[in-house]
Scaffold this active site. Structure first.
Site, PDB file in Angstrom:
ATOM      1  N   ASP A 107       1.044  -1.142   0.081  1.00 37.47           N
ATOM      2  CA  ASP A 107      -0.027  -0.134   0.032  1.00 37.47           C
ATOM      3  C   ASP A 107       0.868   1.124  -0.005  1.00 37.47           C
ATOM      4  OD1 ASP A 107      -2.071   1.588   0.389  1.00 37.47           O
ATOM      5  OD2 ASP A 107      -1.832   1.704   2.652  1.00 37.47           O
TER       6      ASP A 107
ATOM      7  N   ASP B  24      -1.517  -0.694   5.950  1.00 39.46           N
ATOM      8  CA  ASP B  24      -1.680  -0.335   7.135  1.00 39.46           C
ATOM      9  C   ASP B  24      -3.057  -0.097   7.533  1.00 39.46           C
ATOM     10  OD1 ASP B  24      -1.862   1.986   5.538  1.00 39.46           O
ATOM     11  OD2 ASP B  24      -1.729   3.232   7.167  1.00 39.46           O
TER      12      ASP B  24
ATOM     13  N   ASP C 260      -6.792  -2.263   3.515  1.00 34.27           N
ATOM     14  CA  ASP C 260      -5.513  -3.276   2.987  1.00 34.27           C
ATOM     15  C   ASP C 260      -5.941  -4.764   3.756  1.00 34.27           C
ATOM     16  OD1 ASP C 260      -4.179  -1.304   1.651  1.00 34.27           O
ATOM     17  OD2 ASP C 260      -3.632  -0.828   3.740  1.00 34.27           O
TER      18      ASP C 260
END
Lengths: 349, 1106
Positions: free
Chosen positions: B381, B752, B756
């Site tokens: 990410d 995080d 995700d």
């Protein structure tokens, strides 16, 4: 690459630091996998030295073992076919199984070298599978040890009971007890060479495995007679032939101690041996040998260790030499980064 | 598909639904044993061992005492059963505590105290401040006159900020006395586990307000396990209870992940099992033949002439039992043990401790550390993972005027301050949106300062920035919102909030300006979501340019827009919106559709640009991991340009001319497909050139390709080392992971935030960054770390060591059991193929579980290379990725070694211990001690670094072997009474041991030395380099040294490297960082639309094959 910047920067005020430290993993060399370690490296020097050293140690040991083995004097006499009278040469089985035939045979052996007392007398059986699964477990250690458990014969079938009462000692091993006997006499004066048959078994067996109050019972009185009979008036712990026999051999060829001649035998002396050839090895083509042997520091006559040591020692010398030559002829720097695959070939490994 | 809940009416709902008894227990007292055993026996290995153990109960065939298998088996089962029981007992205790907690519930119109487990659906539950919510409630009243309360949802989703919950409009204004007598019906869906959705309706019965249907959302609920904060009291109607709550439903054991190493071990176990069957069949047949031809002649064996029908299977089964130790019973236990230690090492690691947030790394999943060393793809990410997720408002563009370009900080831009000062209408509007159009909650602390609670970092940054520009959001009570502008206090009534969803990519509020009475729509969102809705007359070119410019700088942009609504228009729309909000099915989609109607003809005011700084060490980390042969994909919700800029600044892609970006884009399906084909073609032609090629795809094109061109996209994915996917949704992230997984690549997903989670759960390894977006990702992940830069240590150090150690441990386990097994097989050849065991039961058991396990367990401390060497030469990870240390051919090596050692032990033993010494017990002890000696030396030879503990384990184990056997030899009734004393007293024994060790080890040593020196693997070379030269250079030196030497090395390394002066020079022909530094970081970057000229990638992807 600045990963340890993270660890070293915790010093921002004592209060804060201690508060954070409580959450921090506890530091120890073990938890950080940083225990001091020695990291040996297979350098040519190290390896060549190791191989040379092995050679240096092995060759003398090999020589010593070989000498020790050569010092042992051994007389091996194979008699299972020679002790069959000519008339029975085709029907050996019949001969051995009959109770009428005279099984005594007398032979003369020549002592090749001086044999110092004690001279051990062994019988050797070939192709006899004491380690066969059906055989090796066919005994009852409890029964042998303890008078009270004479009925524990579960593992002993088919030689467990006779008409409902237990056989002592039960099982196939005891039942097939070796029953050839030997009598020695010196040829020149005809005097008997006494064979000492005490203390031929393990002391621990006599004391602990075979009971002093256990007496043979119903032994060899069934339909099938296996091997030797036992004196019902002697306790099992005194039946040393049985105790020796019950220590099963791991190999199909084995020797078992018969007794000791406690007198020196002189070189070239002739010895007469009177063999009572009772034991049936004819049905399965097993050999029987009589062995007289002295003993050396490594035991009986066995060249294997000596030869193996010499061979291994020699090979190690050879390897050391080979490595040395290769090292000198084609030196290769250790840990040279130019050998790294990604340096040699830019497209990966 | 729905349940109707009658509020406070015990007659109607009493027995329809379960009570509030929470039960997380897997077992009860009665079913524990059967259920636990059943679970344990569902594993193949356990079934196998059980079968073996059962066969051993048949005395006719068992070669050894059944205890030798039953002992370890029961031990292993007892250990895992005890662990399960203990866990379950703890669950029971915590359940009990929760169930017996007392809560206030309305019964017959009065508040009574009952145990939490007796709450029924429909009951009204009262909560005080800081109470834990006992079940899922629909909020109907709070102490706050506006009907607002705050909850902490940390236990549910890990987010620590307070969330606002409001009572449904139907319940507004009911006094607390009346709440005792409230009646009504709530219509809600069946229990599900979605904690972000609750699509229900409430209808109160007269006399409470008119008989009106009022929609309920998740904002009207108090979910189980949340805490009530900053609110004196709240009450609600229980809608889901017990295990049917949202939390209860989402509980559940995630599917266990199987590592590649485990899969390989299983495969090898299968192969060994087949080998065992072959051995059993061959020996079984040979045994039967021997029995019929030879054994019948042996009168002393007394083979009966007639035999039972099963006679022919007896010998094969005996061999099966004899060979059963081929599959070591200890391997499972040892592996579990070392794996949990690997996990502990990760938890303990100081270098992965993040002092900023005070978090240390944590391995939630203790079983998959080896996989870390075999990662081939990292999907990361961007926001919060690569970047710090600390949003700071930096620049803005209002009405075509750029602010903050000179200073880099708009808040210090004099022009902007002046514009604010002179009440320039556009700027005021702009600031109003910044302050109003959000879901931020202002909290007034005692000293009068206002602090903000926000779920979105961007919103907080905007509100703070607006505050700095004198537009301060002061208060938000219910629907009323107060903004202070200079000395003026402005009031707004929030009519509707059109929430942000990742599909809509924008959020808006409809407010009524209390001063003028105008109704205004305030909008903020992604440019591509807003600019198309601009009103027809407006020039949007300047905004497009602004967005372009900002994203070039790696800033996050938001587009702000405004529209005035007429009363009629709003009312008309409001009805539609209410209807959509009230639907139970597809509510989100319907709302989005309705919102679309309002969000049109916008007046675009400007663009905000928010900076999100890169985390420390991100470029280095990516660089090192890329050198380790790991492919990086960036999956982000951000827009393309921002993503590319971030990618550039963190070494993700190389700038021109070294790197090249291929773009897959298009508005229609055909365009996308043509673009994809072009990119694929380019990739194919140019795979041999030393270039970094990456492809970029956005969410829309990705959806098209995944739907229609999955095959082509897969090929592209395999060709490309780098990819940037922007504007992707959480489910697309998960889809991409799945795509790579299906191609049999080991994937690691790192993220995080909540978006995700799906990707993290889907990937082989999920890594969560415990960051500012809450703990959600960290909770779902297998590993959680504090910062992205720890990833390199996690992979290169922990992953690699774990892989190496497990590879050795597992193969060694097979080696040592095969060793004994081969000896047994050889022995059967000289024992009439009857299946006699050479070793006694005690020795066999102790050999497998004790003598040979302890030294090798200490192997968890083994390090083949120093951590720093690994970091410098990250390429070494190829070994782990390609599975070089554990594969059928290495296994064949161990197999051969055990065969060789078995031959050595057997031949030497039977030759030395022949004739008069061939006593069974003695010979078996000699052979066994030979095995023990050999295995000690094998472990020694295979260990790379010896710590004191390892020495202690290896040699202590050898000593322990003798001590134990001496002890056993003193027991009069033991089979081996005095045996050990006898053999150890003979010089022949020690001479034999020495011979065994040298004959067994010298060839192995010679071979190893030869390979080590003349056919050295990369690991060997680095070992040599590391150990011969200075231990290692300090880190600082090394870094600077590499920098200085880099430039000279680049041209040289492509030809043959001649430089042997230093070990620590960068050994890379194509280090992206080298070129980047050489050509300068600020090199401009052109996006090529897949011109099929001279591109490509250095990295041939076939390293797997060699």
């Amino acid at each position: 690459m600045n990963s340890n910047g993270a660890t070293s920067s915790v010093s921002s005020g004592p209060n804060e630091a201690s508060r954070r430290n409580s959450k921090r993993p506890k530091y120890s060399k073990f938890t950080q996998q940083e225990l001091p370690a020695c990291k040996p490296l297979l350098t040519p020097g190290w390896v060549i030295t190791a191989f040379t050293l092995i050679g240096v140690v092995f060759v003398p040991i090999g020589v010593a073992s070989l000498l020790g083995s050569r010092d042992v004097v051994e007389i091996v006499y194979r008699y299972e076919s020679e002790c069959i009278p000519q008339s029975f040469s085709d029907k050996k089985l019949e001969f051995i199984q009959s109770s009428e035939t005279n099984k005594t045979c007398t032979r003369t052996l020549t002592v090749p070298k001086h044999m110092k007392a004690p001279v051990f007398v062994y019988y050797q059986l070939d192709n006899f599978y004491q380690n066969h699964r059906r055989y090796v477990k066919n005994r009852s250690d409890k029964q042998l040890r303890d008078k009270k458990s004479e009925r524990t014969t579960a593992l002993c079938t088919p030689e467990a009971t006779l008409n409902g009462s237990p056989i002592v000692p039960c099982g196939l091993i005891a039942w097939s007890l070796f029953n050839d006997t030997y009598q020695f006499s010196r040829n020149d004066n005809g005097r008997l060479l006494s064979v000492n048959k005490t203390n031929i078994s393990w002391k621990s067996d006599r004391d602990n495995k075979f009971g002093k109050d256990v007496y043979p019972k119903n032994f060899q009185s069934g339909r099938l007679i296996g091997g030797a009979k036992l004196d019902p008036n002697k306790s099992l712990s005194e039946q040393e032939d049985l105790i020796v026999w019950m220590r099963t051999a791991a190999l199909p060829t084995f020797r078992k101690l018969y007794g000791r001649i406690e007198a020196d035998l002189l070189a070239n002396e002739k010895i007469t041996v009177k063999i009572e050839n009772n034991y049936n090895t004819y049905s399965f083509g097993g050999k029987k040998k009589l062995v007289l042997s002295t003993t050396g520091w490594l035991g009986g006559k066995n060249d294997f260790l000596g030869i193996a040591y010499l061979l291994v020692g020699g090979l190690c010398f050879f390897m050391a030499l080979l490595f040395m030559i290769v090292y000198l002829a084609k030196p290769r720097p250790l840990g040279d980064p130019s050998y790294l695959s990604w340096n040699r070939n830019p497209s990966g490994l | 598909m729905r349940r109707c809940i009658y509020i406070n009416d015990s007659d109607l709902t009493l027995d329809l639904y379960c009570d509030n008894r929470i039960s997380n227990r897997k077992y009860t007292l009665l079913n524990f044993l059967p259920k636990n055993l059943w679970e344990q026996f569902s594993r193949f290995m356990n079934k196998y061992f059980l079968l073996i153990a059962c066969l051993q109960l048949w005395p006719l065939i068992t070669p050894v005492n059944p205890a030798s298998t039953w002992g370890p088996l029961i031990f292993i089962f007892a250990v895992s059963a005890t662990k399960e029981a203990w866990d379950d007992y703890n669950r029971y205790l915590s359940d009990k505590q929760a169930n017996e907690k007392e809560v206030w519930v309305v019964k017959q119109g009065t508040r009574t105290r009952v145990q939490a487990q007796n709450i029924r659906v429909g009951n009204i539950v009262w909560l005080r401040e800081n109470d834990e919510v006992p079940c899922d409630l629909v909020l109907i009243g709070t102490s706050d006159p506006q009907g607002v309360c705050f909850v902490e949802t940390a236990a549910l989703d890990g987010e620590t900020d307070l969330k606002t919950r409001v009572i449904p409009s139907a319940c507004a204004g009911i006094t607390s006395e009346l709440l005792h007598r409230i009646k009504g019906v709530i219509e809600c869906p069946y229990p599900d586990k979605d904690i972000r959705r609750f699509d229900a309706n409430i209808r109160l019965f007269p006399p409470f307000i008119e008989n009106d249907l009022c929609p309920l959302t998740i904002n009207n609920t108090l979910l189980q396990s949340c805490y009530l904060r900053n609110t004196e009291w709240a009450c609600g109607v229980a809608v889901y209870t017990g295990n049917e709550t949202k939390l209860g439903m989402s509980r559940g054991i995630p599917e266990p992940k199987l590592t590649a190493v485990d899969a390989m071990i299983d495969k090898l176990t299968g192969a060994i099992f087949l080998f065992q069957l072959v051995v059993v069949i061959v020996l079984g047949i040979a045994g039967n033949v021997w029995k019929d031809t030879e054994a019948r002649k042996k009168w002393y064996v007394q083979y009966p002439n007639e035999s039972p029908w099963y006679e022919f299977v007896v010998i094969p089964l005996r061999f099966e039992l004899l060979c059963s130790i081929m599959i070591p019973i200890s391997i499972k236990v040892s592996l579990d043990l070392v794996k949990s230690l690997y996990a502990k090492f990760i938890d303990w690691d100081e270098e992965m401790y993040d002092p900023d947030s005070g978090t240390h790394a944590h391995a939630t999943n203790t079983g998959i550390s080896e996989d870390l060393g075999q990662v081939e793809y990292i999907l990361t990410d961007k926001t919060g993972t690569l970047t710090e997720n600390k949003m700071i408002f930096r620049r803005c563009c209002i009405n075509g005027v750029y602010y903050g370009n000179e200073t880099g900080d708009a808040l210090k831009d004099v022009e902007l301050l002046r514009a604010v000062g002179c009440n320039c209408p556009e700027v005021i509007k702009f600031l109003t949106i910044m302050a109003v159009c959000n879901t931020v909650v202002p909290l007034k602390s005692k000293n009068g300062e206002v602090c903000y609670k926000a779920q979105s970092q961007d919103e907080e940054a905007l509100v703070l920035a607006a505050g700095r520009l004198h537009m301060v959001l002061v208060d938000k009570t219910g629907n009323m919102l107060q903004v202070k502008f200079n000395a003026l206090t402005l009031q707004y009534e929030i009519l509707d909030t059109l929430e942000f969803t990742s599909d809509r990519k924008r959020m808006s509020v409809v407010v009524k300006d209390c001063q003028s009475g105008k109704i205004i729509l305030l909008l903020k969102g992604a440019d591509e979501a807003i600019l198309p809705c601009a009103c027809s007359g407006q020039q949007i070119r300047t905004f497009v340019e602004a967005v372009e410019q900002y994203s070039q700088l790696g800033l996050r942009t938001l587009c702000l827009a405004w529209r005035e609504l007429t009363q009629d228009e709003y009312h008309e729309w409001s009805l539609l919106f209410k209807e959509a909000s009230g639907t139970l099915v597809d509510r989100e989609w319907k709302i989005a559709e309705v919102c679309q109607r309002l969000e049109r003809d916008l007046e675009i005011l400007g663009i905000t640009a928010i900076e999100d700084r890169l985390q420390d060490g991100v470029p280095e980390t990516i660089d090192i991991l890329r050198r380790a042969g790991i492919n990086f994909w960036m999956l982000t919700g951000d827009k393309q340009n921002t993503a590319i800029q971030i990618a550039l600044s963190c070494n993700f892609i190389s700038p021109e001319p070294k790197g090249q970006l291929l773009l897959i884009h298009g508005k229609t399906e055909e365009e996308v497909s043509r673009s994809l084909e072009r990119v694929l073609l380019t990739m194919r032609i140019t795979t041999s050139e030393p270039k970094d090629v990456a492809f970029v795809v956005d969410g829309w094109a990705l959806e098209m390709t995944l739907k229609h061109h999955r095959e082509a996209f897969t090929q592209l994915a395999l060709l490309s080392r780098t990819a940037i996917c922007c504007r992707v949704t959480p489910s697309q992230k998960a889809q991409l992971v799945e795509l790579l997984k299906r191609c049999d690549y080991r994937t690691l997903a790192i993220g995080d935030g909540g978006n995700d989670v799906r990707m993290i759960q889907m990937a082989d390894i999920g890594v969560g960054i415990s960051g500012r977006e809450g703990q959600q990702a960290a909770r779902a992940a297998d590993y959680s770390i504090g910062k992205f830069r720890f990833l390199k240590r996690l992979i290169l150090v922990h992953g690699r060591y774990s892989y190496n150690r497990t590879a050795f441990l597992s193969q060694y386990s097979f080696y040592k059991s095969l060793l004994v097994c081969f000896i047994q097989i050889f022995f059967s050849f000289i024992s009439g193929v009857s299946g006699t065991s050479l070793f006694n039961s005690v020795s066999l058991m102790a050999y497998n579980v004790f003598y040979t396990s302890i030294p090798v367990l200490m192997n968890v401390l083994d390090k083949d290379l120093h951590e720093k060497t690994v970091m410098q030469h990250a390429q070494i990870l190829y070994y782990c990725q390609a599975g070089r240390l554990l594969n059928p051919s290495t296994f064949a090596g161990w197999f051969g070694r055990s065969l060789f050692h078995a031959l050595v032990v057997f031949i030497v033993t039977i030759h030395v211990y022949s004739d008069e010494r061939s006593e069974m017990e003695e010979l078996s002890m000699v052979a066994l001690s030979g095995c023990i000696w050999l295995q000690a030396f094998v472990v020694t030879l295979e260990t790379n670094s010896f710590t004191l503990l390892q020495h202690l384990a290896i040699w202590g184990n050898l000593v322990a072997f003798y001590i134990i056997n001496f002890l056993v030899s003193t027991i009069p009734w033991a089979g081996m009474y005095t045996v050990m004393f006898r053999i150890c007293g003979q010089p022949a024994y020690w001479v034999t041991m020495m011979l065994l060790v040298i004959v067994g080890m010298a060839p192995v040593l010679a071979l190893k030395y030869f390979r080590y020196t003349y056919r050295s693997s990369t690991i060997n070379i680095l070992q040599q380099a590391e150990r011969l030269r200075a231990p290692y250079l300090p880190l600082g030196n090394m870094e600077s040294q590499s920098r200085t030497t880099e430039k000279e090395v680049i041209p040289m390394s492509i030809t043959l490297p001649k430089s042997r002066n230093s070990v620590y020079e960068p050994l890379l022909s194509d280090s992206p960082s080298a070129i980047r530094r050489a050509s300068g970081v600020s090199a401009s970057f052109d996006v090529f639309n897949a011109s099929p000229s001279r591109l490509s990638s250095t990295y041939s992807r076939n390293y797997k094959s060699n």
